[in-house]
Design an enzyme around this catalytic site. Structure first.
Site, short mmCIF file in Angstrom:
data_model
loop_
_atom_site.label_atom_id
_atom_site.label_comp_id
_atom_site.label_asym_id
_atom_site.label_seq_id
_atom_site.Cartn_x
_atom_site.Cartn_y
_atom_site.Cartn_z
N ASN A 55 14.60 -42.68 20.49
CA ASN A 55 14.49 -42.36 21.92
C ASN A 55 15.91 -42.33 22.49
O ASN A 55 16.89 -42.60 21.79
CB ASN A 55 13.60 -43.39 22.64
CG ASN A 55 13.23 -42.93 24.04
OD1 ASN A 55 12.81 -41.79 24.23
ND2 ASN A 55 13.41 -43.78 25.04
N LYS A 56 16.00 -42.00 23.75
CA LYS A 56 17.32 -41.85 24.40
C LYS A 56 18.22 -43.05 24.10
O LYS A 56 17.78 -44.19 24.14
CB LYS A 56 17.09 -41.71 25.91
CG LYS A 56 18.32 -41.61 26.75
CD LYS A 56 19.25 -40.49 26.33
CE LYS A 56 18.58 -39.14 26.31
NZ LYS A 56 19.38 -38.08 25.65
N ARG B 121 14.05 -30.33 29.10
CA ARG B 121 14.32 -31.48 28.23
C ARG B 121 13.10 -32.39 28.21
O ARG B 121 12.15 -32.19 28.96
CB ARG B 121 15.57 -32.23 28.70
CG ARG B 121 15.53 -32.45 30.21
CD ARG B 121 16.11 -33.70 30.68
NE ARG B 121 15.44 -34.84 30.10
CZ ARG B 121 14.26 -35.33 30.52
NH1 ARG B 121 13.59 -34.75 31.51
NH2 ARG B 121 13.73 -36.39 29.95
N ASP C 110 11.07 -39.76 20.97
CA ASP C 110 11.32 -38.38 20.54
C ASP C 110 10.85 -38.12 19.12
O ASP C 110 10.65 -36.97 18.73
CB ASP C 110 12.80 -38.04 20.67
CG ASP C 110 13.17 -37.83 22.14
OD1 ASP C 110 13.30 -38.83 22.85
OD2 ASP C 110 13.27 -36.66 22.56
N ARG D 259 17.83 -28.35 19.30
CA ARG D 259 18.00 -29.81 19.36
C ARG D 259 17.30 -30.41 18.13
O ARG D 259 16.17 -30.04 17.83
CB ARG D 259 17.40 -30.40 20.65
CG ARG D 259 18.12 -29.95 21.91
CD ARG D 259 17.71 -30.79 23.11
NE ARG D 259 18.38 -32.07 23.14
CZ ARG D 259 18.07 -33.04 24.01
NH1 ARG D 259 17.09 -32.87 24.88
NH2 ARG D 259 18.73 -34.19 24.00
N ALA E 62 10.85 -34.58 25.05
CA ALA E 62 10.31 -34.12 23.77
C ALA E 62 9.13 -33.15 23.90
O ALA E 62 9.17 -32.03 23.36
CB ALA E 62 9.95 -35.33 22.90
O1 MRU Z 1 17.83 -35.89 26.04
P1 MRU Z 1 16.49 -35.89 26.73
O2 MRU Z 1 16.60 -35.96 28.21
O3 MRU Z 1 15.63 -34.75 26.24
O4 MRU Z 1 15.81 -37.23 26.22
C1 MRU Z 1 14.48 -37.49 26.59
C2 MRU Z 1 14.01 -38.81 26.15
O5 MRU Z 1 14.69 -39.53 25.46
C3 MRU Z 1 12.60 -39.17 26.49
O6 MRU Z 1 12.48 -40.55 26.55
C4 MRU Z 1 11.72 -38.62 25.38
O7 MRU Z 1 11.81 -37.24 25.27
C5 MRU Z 1 10.34 -39.04 25.34
S1 MRU Z 1 9.30 -38.95 26.74
C6 MRU Z 1 9.01 -37.42 27.19
#
Ligand code: MRU
Length: 351
Positions: free
Chosen positions: A250-251, A56, A240, A98, A58
């Site tokens: 983002n998350k 996981r 992302d 995804r 991005a």
């Molecule tokens: O669902 P995930 O764990 O893949 O979400 C990841 C994030 O939201 C990160 O903040 C994002 O990928 C950017 S930093 C690598």
């Protein structure tokens, strides 16, 4: 019961050997309690690993998908004139794993372009390796550009996981913190636990703790109150997908953090490589938001946390207006508002 902090961790994504070799993925769903390295045998298994967040973050899912493409095309054994069609069809399966992180489609598009130029398995593997190496280099540059933004003696807050587990290198936002720490800047970190899947407490706290950086986990709902009370001097997050005007996904929970920071004049920094920018989107309205299984919200560590029959919403990401960010830290330097012009220049500079 406290979990041990396994250290050092195996690589997040690793291709071992030549084009007949194999892919290794550190299963992040098992951290911090256990180190389990997966060896997916097919592109479908890679897509499943991406979908269930075994791999996981991005940039990391882009790298994993590029290697997954090698596995999938190798299995199909296409004749030379069917090679590109095979690459396209396996790529479509991987891209569907995804929807939100544009790095996934970006990496697959690069592999398709490489296959069109030279339709062979070694060329496909070479492109996947190049994507991995570039991501590692981008991490280093993000860290170098972002480290001066870390407040000496302050407390910084971060959300989800943006470290070595999320990229091929040291990370995005966490790479900035690792670099600042190595340069002797001293600070503390508050890591949002990041419900529902706890990337903050399971992964970010693990990485910071292993690096010797003081970290405390907090429930997501505590962040705004601590920001309001002056207990946070800066927030660093990843992204992302970033649109041309700086709006970014983002998350889930990132938007609320940005609002709290804007209300209380706390710097809010977004750290992302160029592979996270989506030049096809004028603003954040077009960013697809992944909706995940409600069961992730209705259970915690396998135990039900709501009555049987209760339903849940589970958007995995939210979109934050670029206007709420203090800076966009990219591998090409720190962008300041207005972001539209700065992002345009960033992509003009790439050509
Ligand atoms: O669902 P995930 O764990 O893949 O979400 C990841 C994030 O939201 C990160 O903040 C994002 O990928 C950017 S930093 C690598």
């Amino acid at each position: 019961m406290p979990q041990p902090a396994p250290s050092p961790l195996p690589r997040t994504v690793a291709w071992i050997g030549d084009e007949q070799g194999h892919l290794e993925l550190l299963d992040q769903t098992r951290l911090p309690g256990a180190i389990v390295v997966l060896q997916p045998a097919s592109a479908i298994e890679v897509a499943e690993a991406i979908a269930r967040l075994a791999v996981r973050g991005a940039p990391a899912i882009g790298v994993a998908a590029a290697y997954g493409l090698v596995l999938g095309v190798r299995q199909l054994r296409p004749l030379p004139d069917a090679f590109v069609a095979a690459v396209r069809s396996v790529a479509a399966r991987l891209a569907a794993a995804r929807p939100t992180a544009v790095n996934l489609q970006w990496a697959l598009d690069r592999c398709i372009t490489a296959a069109r130029a030279l339709p062979t398995l070694p060329a496909l593997l070479q492109e996947a390796r190049a994507i991995e190496a570039e991501d590692r280099a981008a991490s280093e540059r993000l860290a170098a550009h972002g480290a001066p933004l870390v407040p000496e003696g302050g407390t910084v807050l971060t959300h989800c996981n943006t470290g070595r587990l999320a990229t091929a290198g040291d990370g995005t936002a966490l790479a900035v913190l690792f670099s600042a720490w190595q340069q002797g800047i001293r600070f503390r970190v508050l890591a949002d636990e990041t419900r529902p899947l706890l990337q903050g407490s399971r992964l970010t706290a693990l990485e910071l703790h292993a690096a010797g950086i003081p970290v405390e986990v907090l429930v997501d709902g505590a962040a705004a109150g601590l920001i309001a009370r002056g207990q946070v001097q800066a927030v660093f997050v990843g992204a992302d997908r970033i649109a041309r005007n700086g709006d970014f996904a983002n998350k889930v929970g990132t938007y609320g953090l940005a609002l709290a920071c804007a209300a209380h004049r706390v710097p809010f920094h977004v750290v992302a490589p160029r592979s996270t920018f989506d030049p096809t989107l004028a603003n954040g309205a077009g960013i697809p938001i992944e909706e995940r299984d409600p069961a992730e919200v209705l259970t915690l560590a396998g135990q039900p946390v709501a009555a049987i029959g209760v339903s849940a919403r589970n958007p995995a990401f939210d979109v934050t207006p670029g206007s709420l960010a203090t800076s966009l830290v990219t591998d090409m330097g720190v962008l300041r508002p207005p972001f539209e012009a700065a992002i345009k220049n960033l992509f003009a500079a790439r050509r």
